[in-house]
Design a protein around this motif. Structure first.
Motif, PDB file in Angstrom:
ATOM      1  N   THR A  77       0.839  -1.204   0.000  1.00  0.00           N
ATOM      2  CA  THR A  77       0.000   0.000   0.000  1.00  0.00           C
ATOM      3  C   THR A  77       0.873   1.252   0.000  1.00  0.00           C
ATOM      4  OG1 THR A  77      -1.690  -1.195   1.261  1.00  0.00           O
ATOM      5  CG2 THR A  77      -1.870   1.187   1.169  1.00  0.00           C
ATOM      6  N   LEU A  78       0.570   2.181  -0.925  1.00  0.00           N
ATOM      7  CA  LEU A  78       1.292   3.446  -1.028  1.00  0.00           C
ATOM      8  C   LEU A  78       0.277   4.580  -1.176  1.00  0.00           C
ATOM      9  CD1 LEU A  78       2.696   1.170  -3.148  1.00  0.00           C
ATOM     10  CD2 LEU A  78       4.475   2.895  -3.165  1.00  0.00           C
ATOM     11  N   PRO A  79       0.459   5.683  -0.470  1.00  0.00           N
ATOM     12  CA  PRO A  79      -0.461   6.817  -0.638  1.00  0.00           C
ATOM     13  C   PRO A  79      -0.376   7.420  -2.047  1.00  0.00           C
ATOM     14  CG  PRO A  79       1.399   7.425   0.767  1.00  0.00           C
ATOM     15  CD  PRO A  79       1.459   5.942   0.574  1.00  0.00           C
ATOM     16  N   ILE A  94      11.849   8.360 -14.290  1.00  0.00           N
ATOM     17  CA  ILE A  94      12.220   8.491 -12.885  1.00  0.00           C
ATOM     18  C   ILE A  94      11.024   8.048 -12.043  1.00  0.00           C
ATOM     19  CG2 ILE A  94      12.855  10.077 -11.025  1.00  0.00           C
ATOM     20  CD1 ILE A  94      14.274  11.788 -13.084  1.00  0.00           C
ATOM     21  N   LEU A  95      11.251   7.134 -11.117  1.00  0.00           N
ATOM     22  CA  LEU A  95      10.206   6.625 -10.238  1.00  0.00           C
ATOM     23  C   LEU A  95      10.401   7.211  -8.848  1.00  0.00           C
ATOM     24  CD1 LEU A  95      10.352   2.838 -11.247  1.00  0.00           C
ATOM     25  CD2 LEU A  95       9.162   4.721 -12.415  1.00  0.00           C
ATOM     26  N   VAL A  96       9.311   7.660  -8.237  1.00  0.00           N
ATOM     27  CA  VAL A  96       9.373   8.289  -6.910  1.00  0.00           C
ATOM     28  C   VAL A  96       8.403   7.577  -5.975  1.00  0.00           C
ATOM     29  CG1 VAL A  96       9.142  10.414  -5.585  1.00  0.00           C
ATOM     30  CG2 VAL A  96       9.954  10.512  -7.957  1.00  0.00           C
ATOM     31  N   TRP A  97       8.926   7.074  -4.844  1.00  0.00           N
ATOM     32  CA  TRP A  97       8.099   6.428  -3.834  1.00  0.00           C
ATOM     33  C   TRP A  97       7.809   7.411  -2.696  1.00  0.00           C
ATOM     34  CZ3 TRP A  97      11.595   3.824  -6.743  1.00  0.00           C
ATOM     35  CH2 TRP A  97      11.220   2.592  -7.273  1.00  0.00           C
ATOM     36  N   PRO A  98       6.721   7.222  -1.964  1.00  0.00           N
ATOM     37  CA  PRO A  98       6.420   8.100  -0.818  1.00  0.00           C
ATOM     38  C   PRO A  98       7.339   7.784   0.364  1.00  0.00           C
ATOM     39  CG  PRO A  98       4.809   6.333  -0.963  1.00  0.00           C
ATOM     40  CD  PRO A  98       5.669   6.209  -2.186  1.00  0.00           C
ATOM     41  N   LYS A  99       7.309   8.643   1.373  1.00  0.00           N
ATOM     42  CA  LYS A  99       8.163   8.443   2.549  1.00  0.00           C
ATOM     43  C   LYS A  99       7.673   7.303   3.435  1.00  0.00           C
ATOM     44  CE  LYS A  99      10.014  13.131   2.820  1.00  0.00           C
ATOM     45  NZ  LYS A  99      10.221  14.334   3.665  1.00  0.00           N
ATOM     46  N   GLU A 100       6.405   6.926   3.288  1.00  0.00           N
ATOM     47  CA  GLU A 100       5.856   5.835   4.097  1.00  0.00           C
ATOM     48  C   GLU A 100       5.157   4.823   3.194  1.00  0.00           C
ATOM     49  OE1 GLU A 100       3.342   7.375   7.132  1.00  0.00           O
ATOM     50  OE2 GLU A 100       4.944   8.499   8.147  1.00  0.00           O
ATOM     51  N   GLN A 101       5.487   3.530   3.405  1.00  0.00           N
ATOM     52  CA  GLN A 101       4.871   2.443   2.652  1.00  0.00           C
ATOM     53  C   GLN A 101       4.557   1.301   3.610  1.00  0.00           C
ATOM     54  OE1 GLN A 101       7.253   1.501  -1.000  1.00  0.00           O
ATOM     55  NE2 GLN A 101       8.562   3.175  -0.305  1.00  0.00           N
ATOM     56  N   GLU A 102       3.624   0.448   3.203  1.00  0.00           N
ATOM     57  CA  GLU A 102       3.247  -0.683   4.048  1.00  0.00           C
ATOM     58  C   GLU A 102       3.138  -1.949   3.218  1.00  0.00           C
ATOM     59  OE1 GLU A 102       0.090  -0.811   7.478  1.00  0.00           O
ATOM     60  OE2 GLU A 102      -0.882  -1.539   5.642  1.00  0.00           O
ATOM     61  N   LEU A 103       3.751  -3.016   3.723  1.00  0.00           N
ATOM     62  CA  LEU A 103       3.654  -4.340   3.111  1.00  0.00           C
ATOM     63  C   LEU A 103       2.998  -5.290   4.104  1.00  0.00           C
ATOM     64  CD1 LEU A 103       7.174  -4.705   1.456  1.00  0.00           C
ATOM     65  CD2 LEU A 103       5.005  -4.870   0.239  1.00  0.00           C
ATOM     66  N   LYS A 104       1.975  -6.012   3.652  1.00  0.00           N
ATOM     67  CA  LYS A 104       1.323  -6.991   4.501  1.00  0.00           C
ATOM     68  C   LYS A 104       1.420  -8.373   3.869  1.00  0.00           C
ATOM     69  CE  LYS A 104      -2.084  -4.250   7.048  1.00  0.00           C
ATOM     70  NZ  LYS A 104      -3.530  -4.095   7.373  1.00  0.00           N
ATOM     71  N   THR A 105       1.813  -9.354   4.671  1.00  0.00           N
ATOM     72  CA  THR A 105       1.796 -10.744   4.247  1.00  0.00           C
ATOM     73  C   THR A 105       0.743 -11.473   5.074  1.00  0.00           C
ATOM     74  OG1 THR A 105       3.457 -11.493   5.844  1.00  0.00           O
ATOM     75  CG2 THR A 105       4.268 -10.571   3.763  1.00  0.00           C
ATOM     76  N   ASN A 111       6.487  -2.067   7.786  1.00  0.00           N
ATOM     77  CA  ASN A 111       6.411  -0.644   7.485  1.00  0.00           C
ATOM     78  C   ASN A 111       7.779  -0.131   7.038  1.00  0.00           C
ATOM     79  OD1 ASN A 111       3.595   0.108   8.329  1.00  0.00           O
ATOM     80  ND2 ASN A 111       4.321  -0.786  10.249  1.00  0.00           N
ATOM     81  N   LEU A 112       7.805   0.545   5.907  1.00  0.00           N
ATOM     82  CA  LEU A 112       9.035   1.114   5.364  1.00  0.00           C
ATOM     83  C   LEU A 112       8.911   2.631   5.343  1.00  0.00           C
ATOM     84  CD1 LEU A 112      11.750   1.170   3.834  1.00  0.00           C
ATOM     85  CD2 LEU A 112      10.463   0.763   1.724  1.00  0.00           C
ATOM     86  N   THR A 113       9.837   3.295   6.023  1.00  0.00           N
ATOM     87  CA  THR A 113       9.908   4.753   5.966  1.00  0.00           C
ATOM     88  C   THR A 113      11.279   5.151   5.435  1.00  0.00           C
ATOM     89  OG1 THR A 113      10.706   4.917   8.249  1.00  0.00           O
ATOM     90  CG2 THR A 113       8.328   5.028   7.908  1.00  0.00           C
ATOM     91  N   ILE A 142      14.167   2.929   7.148  1.00  0.00           N
ATOM     92  CA  ILE A 142      13.898   2.140   8.346  1.00  0.00           C
ATOM     93  C   ILE A 142      12.791   1.140   8.007  1.00  0.00           C
ATOM     94  CG2 ILE A 142      13.154   2.131  10.753  1.00  0.00           C
ATOM     95  CD1 ILE A 142      14.134   4.987  11.010  1.00  0.00           C
ATOM     96  N   VAL A 143      13.079  -0.138   8.184  1.00  0.00           N
ATOM     97  CA  VAL A 143      12.103  -1.199   7.922  1.00  0.00           C
ATOM     98  C   VAL A 143      11.738  -1.833   9.260  1.00  0.00           C
ATOM     99  CG1 VAL A 143      11.622  -3.357   6.703  1.00  0.00           C
ATOM    100  CG2 VAL A 143      13.110  -1.631   5.653  1.00  0.00           C
ATOM    101  N   LYS A 144      10.457  -1.776   9.608  1.00  0.00           N
ATOM    102  CA  LYS A 144       9.988  -2.346  10.871  1.00  0.00           C
ATOM    103  C   LYS A 144       8.939  -3.409  10.595  1.00  0.00           C
ATOM    104  CE  LYS A 144      10.797   1.659  13.878  1.00  0.00           C
ATOM    105  NZ  LYS A 144      10.184   2.605  14.860  1.00  0.00           N
ATOM    106  N   SER A 145       9.136  -4.548  11.228  1.00  0.00           N
ATOM    107  CA  SER A 145       8.203  -5.656  11.073  1.00  0.00           C
ATOM    108  C   SER A 145       7.373  -5.796  12.334  1.00  0.00           C
ATOM    109  CB  SER A 145       8.965  -6.956  10.794  1.00  0.00           C
ATOM    110  OG  SER A 145       8.115  -8.079  10.928  1.00  0.00           O
TER     111      SER A 145
END
Length: 327
Positions: A77-79, A94-105, A111-113, A142-145
């Protein structure tokens, strides 16, 4: 003077028409590509897509983006997500990602910031899906699980450059500074737990051979590695230096096979901060024996072999590669 004004007006109107047609074409191509992408296990959903940047750019912003894989129970999920290009050179992206992303399994949330995350893609030509060059830059990641695994990196650069025009061979480079990995369960993460108290610098330089070309937007199966020439892997901190090199090829099942030479300097210092679990005590004792046999108490050189998903040191079995990792 009148002719000059007419000429300028004609150029402006022509360029404006080109930009409008180009913007509509980009939105149409994006919609068509997503529809094709959604026909399999993967699916993409978004609220809207906007094209801006007149007169010199085509900047596509995709809002409220969700990427799912039904087979692997994965949701990303990306805003927003941006695809930027120059209107006079649209083959380079050029690809630009947001400062906050979420991956769910199925079992965890990740959470990736980051302070910055962007990539540049160079295609072979404007009508081609083939990637000739890819560079990813990430700062302050920073990747937090949900299982308390924390990975941090001050900076990371990933570069992929095509070696030959007509083959699926690529030069691969990865550099990360001040990398730290902090798993909560040292038994589960095994050797990863060796690095939990250190700030590491990581460098990888390799030639990678795939079974198919790297492509953008075109739906395809994951490219599989057929051959890997590890020119150098280096991991270093204030406590130790670890380097590795070797050559690997995949067997029929896709498992890597080949030889890797591993060198560890100041290995005792590396192991001194390890939590004294049962498996880590065995690792420490084994390395102590190898250092005595080699005649060098501080530095180790280990010639490893990968075969049939097994990691061997001569005839000694060190462990097995999980099937999930290969997949």
């Amino acid at each position: 003077m009148r002719i000059l004004l007419w000429t300028i007006s004609f150029v402006i109107l022509s360029w404006s028409a080109y930009w409008v047609i180009g913007a509509k074409s980009i939105k149409s191509e994006l919609s068509e590509s997503i529809q094709k992408f959604n026909s399999g296990d993967w699916s993409i959903e978004y609220s809207d897509a906007i094209v801006r940047g007149f007169p010199y750019r085509f900047d596509v912003t995709i809002n409220n983006l969700t990427v799912k894989n039904k087979k692997n129970y994965l949701t990303w999920t990306l805003p927003y997500f941006q695809i930027l290009s120059l209107s006079y050179s649209p083959k380079n992206l050029i690809l630009v990602w947001p400062k906050e992303q979420e991956l769910k399994t199925k079992t965890k949330t990740i959470n990736l910031t980051s302070n910055k995350m962007l990539a540049s893609i160079e295609r072979t030509n404007i009508r081609s899906y083939d990637i000739s060059k890819f560079i990813l830059e990430v700062e302050g990641a920073i990747v937090k699980s949900s299982q308390d695994l924390v990975i941090q990196s001050k900076s990371l650069i990933l570069a992929i450059d095509k070696l030959k025009v007509e083959t699926a061979a690529y030069k691969f480079g990865l550099s990360s500074t001040e990398l730290s990995i902090q798993p909560s369960d040292h038994r589960f993460y095994g050797l990863v737990g060796l690095f939990n108290t250190n700030s590491l610098n990581l460098n990888i330089n390799a030639d990678v051979y795939l079974d198919t070309l790297l492509r953008v937007t075109k739906k395809q199966d994951y490219p599989k590695i057929t051959k890997l020439n590890l020119k150098e892997i280096s991991i270093n901190s204030k406590d130790f230096i670890l380097t590795a090199m070797g050559n690997l090829e995949t067997d029929i099942q896709g498992s890597p096979e080949g030889d890797i030479q591993l060198k560890i300097s100041d290995w005792k210092q590396l192991l001194s901060n390890i939590k004294k679990t049962g498996i880590n005590k065995k690792i420490i004792e084994s390395l102590r024996i190898f250092s005595i046999l080699s005649g060098n108490q501080n530095n180790l050189t280990l010639d490893l072999t990968l075969k049939e998903r097994k990691l061997l040191l001569g005839p000694l079995l060190l462990g097995s590669i999980p099937k999930q990792l290969i997949q």
